[in-house]
Design an enzyme around this catalytic site. Structure first.
Site, PDB file in Angstrom:
ATOM      1  CE1 TYR A   4      32.172  18.522 -31.037  1.00 16.70           C
ATOM      2  CE2 TYR A   4      30.598  20.204 -30.783  1.00 16.70           C
ATOM      3  CZ  TYR A   4      31.046  19.502 -30.322  1.00 16.70           C
ATOM      4  OH  TYR A   4      31.718  19.491 -28.836  1.00 16.70           O
ATOM      5  CE  LYS A  44       4.342  38.455 -34.908  1.00 16.47           C
ATOM      6  NZ  LYS A  44       2.536  38.123 -36.320  1.00 16.47           N
TER       7      LYS A  44
END
Ligand SMILES: *Cc1c(COP(=O)(O)O)cnc(C)c1O
Length: 391
Positions: A284, A49
């Site tokens: 940042y 998956k």
């Protein structure tokens, strides 16, 4: 310097410096090692998956089929359709189940589904009759996970009702563990006991179900009694465990001839190096301040590639065979590392986010611990714009 990255990327016409390197022969070896752990006659459904946990479902599934895998497990029906379109023919179970709208696709692509409700069973049966076919279903018993499944006390009644629907074929009975990776085995034992009670009643009622399964990777390693006649390993095939603490698994891993090795390595290259004065606050939010004159290298990888922002300032990377700390906030496309202590670093140098360089290794489990998450999430969140390079 390791040149595989450059040569592999240029071969494929890819130029992105940030790549996930996938070693398919390691996947094959892990599959063989996993098989050594199985009792005779036990089959394997490899769980592929989420794009084979981020490793690329088609190359992985193709290799596993070549190695003789008995079935594949997927999360959503789209993943099964893709596998069928690529010519994969082994039985495929949609582990997450389907909605009624997806029945025609299930039948058309010869997929089988997890089944937990009588409503879906009836709708499936009617549609299968119209299309003059039979549909394979896997009845899930909820023994404690409480996501999907029929409760153990309703199980026998449910199975009888599904049996009466002649266009359905019960391929298997299964359950899923919620804490098989944890040190304390009690809850897994309890789940196993609940599941065995259902099987016991089934045997004393009538008719058997071809496949019985429960074991995920951790259970396969730690609870051999949970193998029944099929196992469903996922992460173990990709060479990872749920924690870097291998102690609970040591006994079984030591018996291994080949062992389990990580299939994926995450690599990038330095795009820029700057000399930064003492007392400068970087990136940042100015979260990191240099304590001395520093050499700061910029990497073209960020949270848009799956390097979670919550890992900012918590991880290390490998450059020139040494560990270097990541510093400042991880940005969308870029992040910074402090290479002041690493001699002769140059722009263009390979950097390993997880994997091996020289004598050093950073395991994905390490990142998971730092990010307060599991290796599963790190693997399958490595973004679409990171090319998977197969070696
Ligand atoms: C994902 C999944 C697995 C595989 O789990 P691993 O821990 O990766 O081995 C097995 N069964 C079900 C139902 C799953 O959803």
């Amino acid at each position: 310097m390791d040149l595989t990255l450059n040569s592999a990327s240029s071969q494929m016409g890819l130029h992105r410096a940030t790549v996930a390197e996938i070693n398919i022969s390691t996947l094959r070896k892990n599959f063989k090692s996993m098989r050594e752990l199985l009792k005779p006659g036990v089959e394997t459904m490899a769980v592929v998956k989420a794009d084979a946990y981020g490793h690329g479902v088609i190359p992985c599934a193709t290799a596993l089929v070549e190695e003789g895998v008995d079935a594949l497990g997927i999360g959503i029906i789209e993943e099964g359709i893709l596998l069928r379109e690529q010519g994969i023919q082994v039985p495929i179970q949609v582990l997450g189940g389907i909605f009624p709208e997806e029945i025609d696709d299930l039948i058309r692509h010869n997929l089988t589904t997890t089944l937990c409700t009588l409503e879906l069973a009836k709708t499936l049966a009617i549609r299968a009759e119209k299309l003059n076919t039979r549909v394979g279903v896997h009845i899930k018993i909820n023994t404690g996970m409480s996501r999907l499944g029929v409760s153990p006390d309703q199980a026998i009644d449910f199975i009888e009702q599904v049996r009466s629907l002649k266009t359905l074929r019960i391929d298997s009975l299964f359950t899923h563990f919620s804490t098989a990776d944890e040190a304390v085995p009690d809850f897994t034992r309890k789940q196993l006991q609940e599941f065995e009670n259902v099987i016991g009643k089934l045997v004393s009622s009538k008719g058997s179900i071809p496949k019985i399964h429960a074991a995920n990777s951790s259970a396969l390693l730690k609870f051999p009694e949970s193998q029944f006649n099929l196992v469903r390993p996922g992460i173990l095939l990709y060479g990872a465990l749920t924690s870097p603490d291998l102690e609970p698994y040591r006994k079984v891993l030591e018996q291994q001839k080949t062992g389990f090795q990580p299939v994926m390595q995450w690599k990038t290259r330095i795009i820029n190096i700057n000399e930064i004065p003492v007392g400068s606050a970087l990136s940042y939010g100015r979260q990191f301040t240099t304590r001395k004159q520093s050499r700061i290298a910029t990497l073209p990888v960020g949270y848009a590639d799956g390097l979670q922002r919550s890992l900012s300032g918590k991880i290390e990377v490998l450059v020139r065979g040494a560990r270097a700390p990541q510093v400042g906030s991880i940005c969308m496309d870029l992040c910074l590392i402090d290479v002041t202590e690493v001699p002769s670093v140059r722009e263009g140098d390979e950097v390993v986010l997880f994997g091996t360089q020289g004598k050093e290794t950073i395991r994905i489990e390490e990142l998971a611990v730092q990010g307060n998450t599991v290796p599963y999430e790190i693997m399958c969140c490595i973004g679409k714009r990171v090319p998977r390079v197969y070696i």
